[in-house]
Structures are given as structure tokens and as C-alpha cells.
Design a protein around this motif. Structure first.
Motif, PDB file in Angstrom:
ATOM      1  N   GLU A  47      -9.707   7.382   3.615  1.00  0.00           N
ATOM      2  CA  GLU A  47      -9.127   6.255   4.333  1.00  0.00           C
ATOM      3  C   GLU A  47      -9.984   5.029   4.051  1.00  0.00           C
ATOM      4  O   GLU A  47     -11.209   5.084   4.186  1.00  0.00           O
ATOM      5  CB  GLU A  47      -9.089   6.534   5.836  1.00  0.00           C
ATOM      6  CG  GLU A  47      -8.362   5.466   6.615  1.00  0.00           C
ATOM      7  CD  GLU A  47      -8.153   5.849   8.071  1.00  0.00           C
ATOM      8  OE1 GLU A  47      -8.432   4.980   8.926  1.00  0.00           O
ATOM      9  OE2 GLU A  47      -7.720   6.978   8.335  1.00  0.00           O
ATOM     10  N   VAL A  48      -9.343   3.955   3.616  1.00  0.00           N
ATOM     11  CA  VAL A  48     -10.033   2.705   3.316  1.00  0.00           C
ATOM     12  C   VAL A  48      -9.291   1.592   4.039  1.00  0.00           C
ATOM     13  O   VAL A  48      -8.079   1.427   3.840  1.00  0.00           O
ATOM     14  CB  VAL A  48     -10.071   2.438   1.790  1.00  0.00           C
ATOM     15  CG1 VAL A  48     -10.734   1.096   1.492  1.00  0.00           C
ATOM     16  CG2 VAL A  48     -10.776   3.570   1.049  1.00  0.00           C
ATOM     17  N   ASP A  49     -10.001   0.867   4.883  1.00  0.00           N
ATOM     18  CA  ASP A  49      -9.419  -0.240   5.649  1.00  0.00           C
ATOM     19  C   ASP A  49      -8.165   0.191   6.409  1.00  0.00           C
ATOM     20  O   ASP A  49      -7.160  -0.525   6.447  1.00  0.00           O
ATOM     21  CB  ASP A  49      -9.099  -1.429   4.737  1.00  0.00           C
ATOM     22  CG  ASP A  49     -10.344  -2.013   4.085  1.00  0.00           C
ATOM     23  OD1 ASP A  49     -11.432  -1.933   4.707  1.00  0.00           O
ATOM     24  OD2 ASP A  49     -10.237  -2.553   2.973  1.00  0.00           O
ATOM     25  N   GLY A  50      -8.204   1.389   6.992  1.00  0.00           N
ATOM     26  CA  GLY A  50      -7.101   1.876   7.815  1.00  0.00           C
ATOM     27  C   GLY A  50      -5.926   2.456   7.054  1.00  0.00           C
ATOM     28  O   GLY A  50      -4.940   2.854   7.666  1.00  0.00           O
ATOM     29  N   ARG A  92     -12.305   0.542  -5.180  1.00  0.00           N
ATOM     30  CA  ARG A  92     -12.850   0.808  -3.835  1.00  0.00           C
ATOM     31  C   ARG A  92     -12.355   2.133  -3.274  1.00  0.00           C
ATOM     32  O   ARG A  92     -13.089   2.833  -2.580  1.00  0.00           O
ATOM     33  CB  ARG A  92     -12.468  -0.321  -2.868  1.00  0.00           C
ATOM     34  CG  ARG A  92     -13.181  -1.613  -3.128  1.00  0.00           C
ATOM     35  CD  ARG A  92     -12.895  -2.744  -2.134  1.00  0.00           C
ATOM     36  NE  ARG A  92     -11.654  -2.655  -1.405  1.00  0.00           N
ATOM     37  CZ  ARG A  92     -11.581  -2.571  -0.062  1.00  0.00           C
ATOM     38  NH1 ARG A  92     -12.660  -2.545   0.668  1.00  0.00           N
ATOM     39  NH2 ARG A  92     -10.405  -2.535   0.527  1.00  0.00           N
ATOM     40  N   ILE A  93     -11.125   2.466  -3.585  1.00  0.00           N
ATOM     41  CA  ILE A  93     -10.545   3.715  -3.084  1.00  0.00           C
ATOM     42  C   ILE A  93     -11.232   4.906  -3.754  1.00  0.00           C
ATOM     43  O   ILE A  93     -11.608   5.871  -3.088  1.00  0.00           O
ATOM     44  CB  ILE A  93      -9.026   3.741  -3.332  1.00  0.00           C
ATOM     45  CG1 ILE A  93      -8.366   2.546  -2.617  1.00  0.00           C
ATOM     46  CG2 ILE A  93      -8.417   5.064  -2.883  1.00  0.00           C
ATOM     47  CD1 ILE A  93      -7.013   2.161  -3.165  1.00  0.00           C
ATOM     48  N   VAL A 120      -3.625   6.827  -7.992  1.00  0.00           N
ATOM     49  CA  VAL A 120      -3.909   6.701  -6.557  1.00  0.00           C
ATOM     50  C   VAL A 120      -2.619   6.210  -5.889  1.00  0.00           C
ATOM     51  O   VAL A 120      -1.937   5.339  -6.410  1.00  0.00           O
ATOM     52  CB  VAL A 120      -5.052   5.688  -6.309  1.00  0.00           C
ATOM     53  CG1 VAL A 120      -5.239   5.437  -4.815  1.00  0.00           C
ATOM     54  CG2 VAL A 120      -6.338   6.169  -6.953  1.00  0.00           C
ATOM     55  N   PHE A 121      -2.336   6.796  -4.716  1.00  0.00           N
ATOM     56  CA  PHE A 121      -1.127   6.426  -3.961  1.00  0.00           C
ATOM     57  C   PHE A 121      -1.514   6.077  -2.535  1.00  0.00           C
ATOM     58  O   PHE A 121      -2.212   6.852  -1.868  1.00  0.00           O
ATOM     59  CB  PHE A 121      -0.140   7.594  -3.933  1.00  0.00           C
ATOM     60  CG  PHE A 121       0.375   7.980  -5.279  1.00  0.00           C
ATOM     61  CD1 PHE A 121       1.575   7.450  -5.770  1.00  0.00           C
ATOM     62  CD2 PHE A 121      -0.322   8.867  -6.078  1.00  0.00           C
ATOM     63  CE1 PHE A 121       2.053   7.794  -7.015  1.00  0.00           C
ATOM     64  CE2 PHE A 121       0.151   9.231  -7.337  1.00  0.00           C
ATOM     65  CZ  PHE A 121       1.328   8.684  -7.807  1.00  0.00           C
ATOM     66  N   ALA A 122      -1.059   4.922  -2.063  1.00  0.00           N
ATOM     67  CA  ALA A 122      -1.235   4.538  -0.659  1.00  0.00           C
ATOM     68  C   ALA A 122      -0.156   5.241   0.161  1.00  0.00           C
ATOM     69  O   ALA A 122       0.998   5.335  -0.256  1.00  0.00           O
ATOM     70  CB  ALA A 122      -1.096   3.022  -0.509  1.00  0.00           C
TER      71      ALA A 122
END
Length: 127
Positions: A47-50, A92-93, A120-122
Motif C-alpha cells: 500500500e502506497v499513499d492509501g 515508488r511502488i 504493476v496494477f492499482a
């Protein structure tokens, strides 16, 4: 894009144990195969920045192709829509992911050193 195929033991034994026990902080990702059936694999979800993310350490794996075709996924039963993160926003992720996943992923980064090699997938929650 490159792909590092997991050894037989990892695919057939370790992944099942990891999903059943949550070994090393794993969660179960369920995606829809391009053929229509479910695919379940263990993942570590940083989790990065919520925002929660899916990271492919092995490159363009089957689950990555399946998510691209069917972006509605489940992580431990919670439903999400997965949106691929552009390469220039992955740093960053991936930096947050690597310590969570442990030393085993370091070998994958030596073999696939470019951020472009690690999709990478949000994850956006659905209601």
C-alpha cells in the motif's frame, strides 16, 4: 516483455501452502482467466499513499495477461478493479513492495532489472 516461469515446486506446492496459510504476508488474488475460469495465486499487496497494488515479480505472467483482459479481481474476497500503472510511475511502488516480499524477489530483479519488466496494477475497490 520477459517472463520468469516459476519452478514446478513453487507453482504446484508452495503457492497452495502460501494461499492456505498467508505465509510471508501473502493474500489470495483471484482473476478471471481469458478462458473464463478462475485463477488463484498468492500475492503480496503493498500500500502506497492509501492505494493498494498488485506487482508481478516474474514479468508478464499469465495472471498479468488475465488482469489486462478482465480487470475485475478479488484479493482475499474483496473486489477491485485493477488498472495498470505506467512504467514511469512504478518506482515508488516497487520500492515499497520489495522489502515486503523479502529476499526471494531480489533474484527476479537481477534477472529482470528494468521497472518495465514488472507490471504493476492499482486496485480500486468496487461496491
Amino acid at each position: 516483455m520477459a517472463y520468469l516461469k516459476p519452478p514446478w515446486f513453487t507453482a504446484r506446492v508452495f503457492n497452495r501452502v502460501a494461499m492456505a496459510t498467508g505465509l510471508s504476508g501473502t493474500q489470495t488474488l483471484t482473476v478471471t482467466r481469458r478462458s473464463g475460469g478462475p485463477q488463484r495465486i498468492p500475492v503480496v499487496v503493498p500500500e502506497v499513499d492509501g492505494v493498494r497494488y498488485l506487482v508481478s515479480t516474474r514479468g508478464e505472467s499469465d495472471w498479468v495477461k488475465n488482469v489486462r483482459a478482465h480487470p475485475n479481481v478479488e484479493v482475499n474476497g474483496a473486489r477491485y478493479v485493477a488498472n495498470e500503472v505506467p512504467v514511469e510511475h512504478r518506482g515508488r511502488i516497487l520500492a515499497a513492495y520489495r522489502p515486503l516480499a523479502g529476499k526471494v524477489v531480489e533474484g527476479y530483479w537481477r534477472k529482470l532489472p528494468d521497472d518495465a519488466d514488472h507490471p504493476v496494477f492499482a486496485l480500486t475497490p468496487t461496491v
